[in-house]
Motif scaffolding. Structure first.
Motif, PDB file in Angstrom:
ATOM      1  N   ALA A  66       0.838  -1.205   0.000  1.00 42.66           N
ATOM      2  CA  ALA A  66       0.000   0.000   0.000  1.00 42.66           C
ATOM      3  C   ALA A  66       0.870   1.250   0.000  1.00 42.66           C
ATOM      4  CB  ALA A  66      -0.941   0.003   1.195  1.00 42.66           C
ATOM      5  N   ALA A  67       1.935   1.241   0.788  1.00 40.74           N
ATOM      6  CA  ALA A  67       2.852   2.386   0.817  1.00 40.74           C
ATOM      7  C   ALA A  67       3.513   2.577  -0.543  1.00 40.74           C
ATOM      8  CB  ALA A  67       3.905   2.186   1.899  1.00 40.74           C
ATOM      9  N   ASP A  68       3.921   1.495  -1.168  1.00 39.31           N
ATOM     10  CA  ASP A  68       4.510   1.578  -2.509  1.00 39.31           C
ATOM     11  C   ASP A  68       3.500   2.119  -3.510  1.00 39.31           C
ATOM     12  OD1 ASP A  68       6.872   0.526  -1.525  1.00 39.31           O
ATOM     13  OD2 ASP A  68       6.503  -1.498  -2.306  1.00 39.31           O
ATOM     14  N   GLN A  69       2.255   1.672  -3.399  1.00 44.14           N
ATOM     15  CA  GLN A  69       1.220   2.147  -4.316  1.00 44.14           C
ATOM     16  C   GLN A  69       1.001   3.643  -4.149  1.00 44.14           C
ATOM     17  OE1 GLN A  69      -0.804   0.563  -6.921  1.00 44.14           O
ATOM     18  NE2 GLN A  69      -0.749   2.771  -7.185  1.00 44.14           N
ATOM     19  N   LEU A  70       0.996   4.121  -2.924  1.00 47.20           N
ATOM     20  CA  LEU A  70       0.826   5.547  -2.695  1.00 47.20           C
ATOM     21  C   LEU A  70       1.966   6.338  -3.336  1.00 47.20           C
ATOM     22  CD1 LEU A  70      -0.699   7.891  -1.486  1.00 47.20           C
ATOM     23  CD2 LEU A  70       0.494   7.463   0.673  1.00 47.20           C
ATOM     24  N   LEU A  71       3.190   5.865  -3.198  1.00 42.69           N
ATOM     25  CA  LEU A  71       4.329   6.533  -3.838  1.00 42.69           C
ATOM     26  C   LEU A  71       4.172   6.557  -5.356  1.00 42.69           C
ATOM     27  CD1 LEU A  71       7.330   5.170  -1.746  1.00 42.69           C
ATOM     28  CD2 LEU A  71       6.379   7.489  -1.725  1.00 42.69           C
ATOM     29  N   GLN A  72       3.709   5.465  -5.940  1.00 41.05           N
ATOM     30  CA  GLN A  72       3.493   5.407  -7.389  1.00 41.05           C
ATOM     31  C   GLN A  72       2.398   6.376  -7.818  1.00 41.05           C
ATOM     32  OE1 GLN A  72       2.725   1.323  -8.404  1.00 41.05           O
ATOM     33  NE2 GLN A  72       4.712   0.628  -7.665  1.00 41.05           N
ATOM     34  N   THR A  73       1.327   6.443  -7.037  1.00 39.06           N
ATOM     35  CA  THR A  73       0.222   7.352  -7.361  1.00 39.06           C
ATOM     36  C   THR A  73       0.698   8.799  -7.297  1.00 39.06           C
ATOM     37  OG1 THR A  73      -1.399   5.765  -6.546  1.00 39.06           O
ATOM     38  CG2 THR A  73      -2.115   8.060  -6.704  1.00 39.06           C
ATOM     39  N   GLU A  74       1.447   9.137  -6.273  1.00 35.36           N
ATOM     40  CA  GLU A  74       1.959  10.499  -6.155  1.00 35.36           C
ATOM     41  C   GLU A  74       2.937  10.825  -7.283  1.00 35.36           C
ATOM     42  OE1 GLU A  74       3.315  10.490  -2.079  1.00 35.36           O
ATOM     43  OE2 GLU A  74       1.364  11.253  -1.390  1.00 35.36           O
ATOM     44  N   ALA A  75       3.743   9.862  -7.691  1.00 33.67           N
ATOM     45  CA  ALA A  75       4.668  10.079  -8.811  1.00 33.67           C
ATOM     46  C   ALA A  75       3.905  10.279 -10.114  1.00 33.67           C
ATOM     47  CB  ALA A  75       5.635   8.901  -8.934  1.00 33.67           C
ATOM     48  N   HIS A  76       2.833   9.511 -10.300  1.00 33.74           N
ATOM     49  CA  HIS A  76       2.026   9.656 -11.513  1.00 33.74           C
ATOM     50  C   HIS A  76       1.328  11.012 -11.535  1.00 33.74           C
ATOM     51  CE1 HIS A  76       0.551   7.351 -15.002  1.00 33.74           C
ATOM     52  NE2 HIS A  76      -0.349   8.310 -15.014  1.00 33.74           N
ATOM     53  N   ALA A  77       0.982  11.529 -10.378  1.00 37.41           N
ATOM     54  CA  ALA A  77       0.291  12.817 -10.275  1.00 37.41           C
ATOM     55  C   ALA A  77       1.229  14.004 -10.467  1.00 37.41           C
ATOM     56  CB  ALA A  77      -0.388  12.927  -8.911  1.00 37.41           C
ATOM     57  N   ALA A  78       2.509  13.809 -10.206  1.00 37.10           N
ATOM     58  CA  ALA A  78       3.472  14.922 -10.196  1.00 37.10           C
ATOM     59  C   ALA A  78       3.440  15.812 -11.440  1.00 37.10           C
ATOM     60  CB  ALA A  78       4.882  14.388  -9.952  1.00 37.10           C
ATOM     61  N   PRO A  79       3.346  15.284 -12.642  1.00 37.37           N
ATOM     62  CA  PRO A  79       3.341  16.174 -13.815  1.00 37.37           C
ATOM     63  C   PRO A  79       2.131  17.093 -13.898  1.00 37.37           C
ATOM     64  CG  PRO A  79       3.829  13.912 -14.473  1.00 37.37           C
ATOM     65  CD  PRO A  79       3.399  13.879 -13.038  1.00 37.37           C
ATOM     66  N   PHE A  80       1.094  16.807 -13.145  1.00 34.02           N
ATOM     67  CA  PHE A  80      -0.153  17.566 -13.245  1.00 34.02           C
ATOM     68  C   PHE A  80      -0.378  18.538 -12.088  1.00 34.02           C
ATOM     69  CE2 PHE A  80      -0.842  13.175 -14.863  1.00 34.02           C
ATOM     70  CZ  PHE A  80      -0.831  13.480 -16.220  1.00 34.02           C
ATOM     71  N   VAL A  81       0.508  18.572 -11.117  1.00 33.06           N
ATOM     72  CA  VAL A  81       0.251  19.362  -9.905  1.00 33.06           C
ATOM     73  C   VAL A  81       0.154  20.865 -10.165  1.00 33.06           C
ATOM     74  CG1 VAL A  81       1.166  17.662  -8.280  1.00 33.06           C
ATOM     75  CG2 VAL A  81       2.665  19.428  -9.201  1.00 33.06           C
TER      76      VAL A  81
END
Length: 96
Positions: free
Chosen positions: A66-81
């Motif tokens: 779950a922690a790894d998934q959260l990091l992946q989700t945040e990384a995927h979101a980074a270009p759109f912040v």
């Protein structure tokens, strides 16, 4: 503990399948809904924290997946912040 996946569609139309170790994600996201990016991230962070704590209570350790998934989700979101109009659609819940 029932795990599940949920599919997100990002502002660039790409999709990711995400993991939750608990059904608590049902309380935070609704399939078919579009969320402003900051709100989606807040909801995912809260649901992930609760899900990971449920794993800790049951098994004695937090859910690293779950922690790894959260990091992946945040990384995927980074270009759109920096895009104030960025929205993310919850496409579906899927069985794990």
């Amino acid at each position: 503990m029932p795990a599940m996946h949920y599919r997100l569609r990002w502002p660039d139309a790409s999709e990711t399948v995400c993991y939750s170790p608990s059904l608590v994600i049902h309380d935070y996201l609704t399939p078919g809904e579009d969320y402003p990016l900051p709100e989606l991230l807040q909801r995912v962070r809260e649901a992930t924290a609760i899900a990971s704590e449920r794993v800790r209570e049951k098994f004695g350790f937090a859910c690293s997946r779950a922690a790894d998934q959260l990091l992946q989700t945040e990384a995927h979101a980074a270009p759109f912040v920096d895009d104030a109009e960025a929205r993310v659609r919850v496409v579906a819940f899927e069985p794990a």
